[in-house]
Design an enzyme around this catalytic site. Structure first.
Site: not given
Lengths: 241, 446
Positions: A39, A94, A191
């Site tokens: 992502h 992801d 992330s």
């Protein structure tokens, strides 16, 4: 990183700093692969078609210094086929790999991390470290920070999600970490970084998860891509490396 | 007379044979064979009236204007003069048989019948050369002036060396303008030696033997060429040239010294004037194969394969180097070396040298380095290096049964290549080491 502390040089030598649609993290595998979250390349609820420039920096804990060391050009981007950019409540798959154009020279501040080989790395309560250049209590950071978090019980996380009346997907290819009683968590900008645990048997650091998603920061649990589920895919993508 | 057509063989019979022959009869049969053949005749059947001196019936044979006999009676009978198994041979290609009978054949008042004769003739080769010998004995003109060669049905003449057969097919005339000798040894002499040589000669004797041979001349006794006490060879002279270079002009009775030409070509020119009575000259020439000097190596690393005690023209030797060395011709590296002994007694290539093989600077190892385990900076044959990876960040990839020390050891081989015993030329790989931070995070505060 919420509730963590500043990392010293060499504490997390696999840490990558990415700047694609904003800050992100990653981890060095071997000497020319960066493991990150899909992502960060294809954000949810974003119309971009993956044509943003992918800047990857390595080898320092200071944002300023790491950028001075220079961007590492990317030869190839590999997104896991299960990842669905258009499903905002589903972070299945992801995970992504970035192949660097050139191998990097390893040293005390730049070393790869290992991949898991069994399920014991996900035992409840096992403490792991999450590092990143992401925000901390509404502040952007200039140095790498880390936080130590326990692997949470799956049922507790499911119950917590139900209590929040969320329909987010919490699949078997994910695990959760943290605790609602702790003011510690990963947050936006972290992330792609990894959840790392130390294997006492081999005295090696193993990446067991990738910082993926959460509901707010430091108000409960954080959700991570479970790397053990993707080791075969990673190895296939990396080939003989 | 009856002339039988010319054939190589045939039969002649009496009239009416095998029925009794007629009385009062006489005929002559002429048997002719091709030129160059003789006639051989033998009687197979003979049955004529016997009489004293073959006065009544008889067969008379003649050839070459000679009477070869008069025959009568019966084969195996003592009466008359039967020919028996006798073979009649003509000198020329013609033979005549005359058959004569009288008016009756009676014995004690009884009429007798005789069958007559059956003779067989064939052509046999005439050895004209033998005939010539006989003619010489008889002081007649010989068929051939020098040499006679018989063949079936004819002959031909030839001349001794230095003479040429003339158009008449039997005369010989001195002709020694271009005599060529190519055998490795032989004799050459003036015409008629040791009898006086002919006058007005312009003789050229060339000896040409194979390359790589040297010619030696040795003159024999007697040596005798017309001479003058004050003037050098004014009448007749023998000139000798070796490989085109004059050795000298010779005459008198002192034979030239033995000559080593160190070449494969000698020419002798012999000129005579219109008079003189000297016996001439004769020489024996021989050849010897040229030798090359014994090959000697220039250094202790050069080897000569199967060294021979002697090397002569067309022999060769092969030079090679000891293990770990390479052949050098000047600055050029050779893969092999062969030298051939030439016709002038020299080697066609100079002896090479052997240089130690150089593997060159070892390749650098990505994420690693090397050390010399033999003399630092020397990368020639048998030099050894050890590769290492930059630890602790990299580790050398090894097979299960192999150590990093074994995998990292490379030796400069005889082929001039750095090689590892197990993996050959392939460099080791330094793989990244994962999960081993040098400064891992630590929490002291509890």
């Amino acid at each position: 990183i919420i509730g963590g502390q500043r990392a010293r040089p060499g504490n997390f030598p696999w840490q990558a700093f990415t700047n694609i649609y904003g800050r992100g993290g990653g981890a060095l595998l071997g000497d020319r692969w960066i493991l990150t979250a899909a992502h960060t390349l294809y954000p949810k609820d974003h119309s971009a078609q993956g044509n943003a420039s992918v800047d990857v920096f390595l080898g320092h804990t200071s944002v300023e210094e790491i950028m001075k060391l220079g961007n590492h050009p990317i030869r190839r981007v590999s997104i896991h086929p299960d990842y669905r950019q258009d499903e905002s409540n589903n972070f299945e798959g992801d995970i992504a790999l970035l192949e660097l154009e050139n191998s990097v020279t390893l040293g005390p501040n730049l070393l790869p991390i290992c991949l898991p080989d069994n399920d014991t790395f996900y035992d409840t309560g096992l403490m792991g470290y999450v590092s990143g250049f992401g925000i901390t209590e509404e502040r952007i950071v200039s140095h790498l920070r880390f936080v130590r978090l326990p692997v949470a019980r799956r049922e507790a996380c499911e119950k917590w999600l139900q209590g929040k009346q969320r329909n987010d997907v919490f699949s078997q290819s994910m695990f959760c970490a943290g605790d609602p009683s702790l003011k510690q968590d990963s947050c936006q900008g972290d992330s792609g970084g990894v959840f790392a645990v130390r294997d006492p048997n081999s005295d090696r650091w193993v990446a067991t998860g990738i910082v993926s998603w959460g509901i707010g920061c430091s108000r409960g649990y954080g959700f991570y891509t479970k790397l053990l589920s993707y080791v075969d895919w990673i190895k296939k993508e990396m080939g003989e490396d | 007379s009856i002339h039988i057509p010319q054939k190589l063989f045939g039969e002649v019979t009496s009239p009416l044979y095998p029925k009794p022959y007629p009385n009062n009869f006489e005929t002559t049969t002429v048997v002719t064979v091709p030129q160059g053949y003789r006639v051989k005749l033998i009687f197979w059947q003979f049955d004529l009236e016997p009489s004293e001196g073959c006065f009544y019936d008889y067969v008379k044979i003649s050839a070459d204007k000679k009477n070869l006999g008069r025959f009568c009676g019966q084969l195996g009978s003592p009466l008359g003069n039967p020919p028996g198994k006798k073979e009649f041979l003509s000198q020329g290609n013609k033979m005549l048989l005359t058959f004569h009978t009288d008016f009756s054949n009676e014995e004690n008042g009884t009429v007798m019948f005789y069958k007559g004769f059956l003779a067989y003739y064939q052509a046999v080769d005439l050895d004209e050369c033998a005939t010539q010998l006989n003619s010489v004995e008889e002081a007649a003109q010989p068929l051939c002036r020098h040499l006679c060669h018989n063949y079936v049905g004819g002959y031909f003449c030839s001349c001794r060396p230095g003479y040429e057969l003339q158009a008449d097919g039997h005369s010989c005339q001195a002709s020694c303008g271009s005599e060529l000798y190519t055998e490795p040894s032989g004799y050459i002499s003036s015409l008629e030696y040791p009898r006086p040589y002919p006058s007005d000669l312009r003789c050229n004797y060339s000896i040409r033997v194979e390359r790589g041979l040297t010619l030696h001349l040795k003159f024999l006794e007697p040596f005798e060429i017309d001479d003058h006490q004050q003037v050098h060879c004014p009448y007749d002279q023998l000139q000798i040239y070796a490989s085109g270079k004059s050795i000298g002009e010779f005459c008198g009775t002192q034979r030239p010294p033995d000559l080593d030409s160190s070449g494969n070509a000698i020419d002798l020119l012999f000129f005579t004037d219109e008079s003189g009575d000297s016996r001439g000259w004769k020489l024996h020439y021989t050849t010897e194969i040229i030798k090359c000097p014994q090959p000697k190596t220039l250094d202790e690393f050069t080897m000569i394969r199967d060294l021979q005690p002697k090397y002569q023209f067309r022999d060769y030797f092969i030079a090679s180097c000891k293990q770990g060395y390479e052949l050098m011709e000047g600055k050029q590296v050779l893969t092999s070396f062969t030298a051939v002994c030439q016709d002038d007694g020299t080697w066609h290539r100079a002896m090479p040298r052997c240089r130690i093989k150089d593997c060159g600077q070892p390749r650098s190892l990505p994420n690693g380095y090397f050390h010399y385990t033999t003399t630092r900076g020397v990368h020639t044959y048998q030099a050894r290096i050890q590769y290492y990876c930059h630890e602790p960040y990299y580790k050398m990839l090894t097979r299960a049964e192999s150590s990093e020390l074994e995998r990292g050891t490379y030796t400069c081989t005889a082929q001039g290549i750095w090689k590892n015993e197990q993996e050959g030329e392939k460099l080791p790989r330094c793989l990244p080491v994962c999960g081993k931070p040098v400064h891992p995070v630590e929490s002291k505060q509890r």
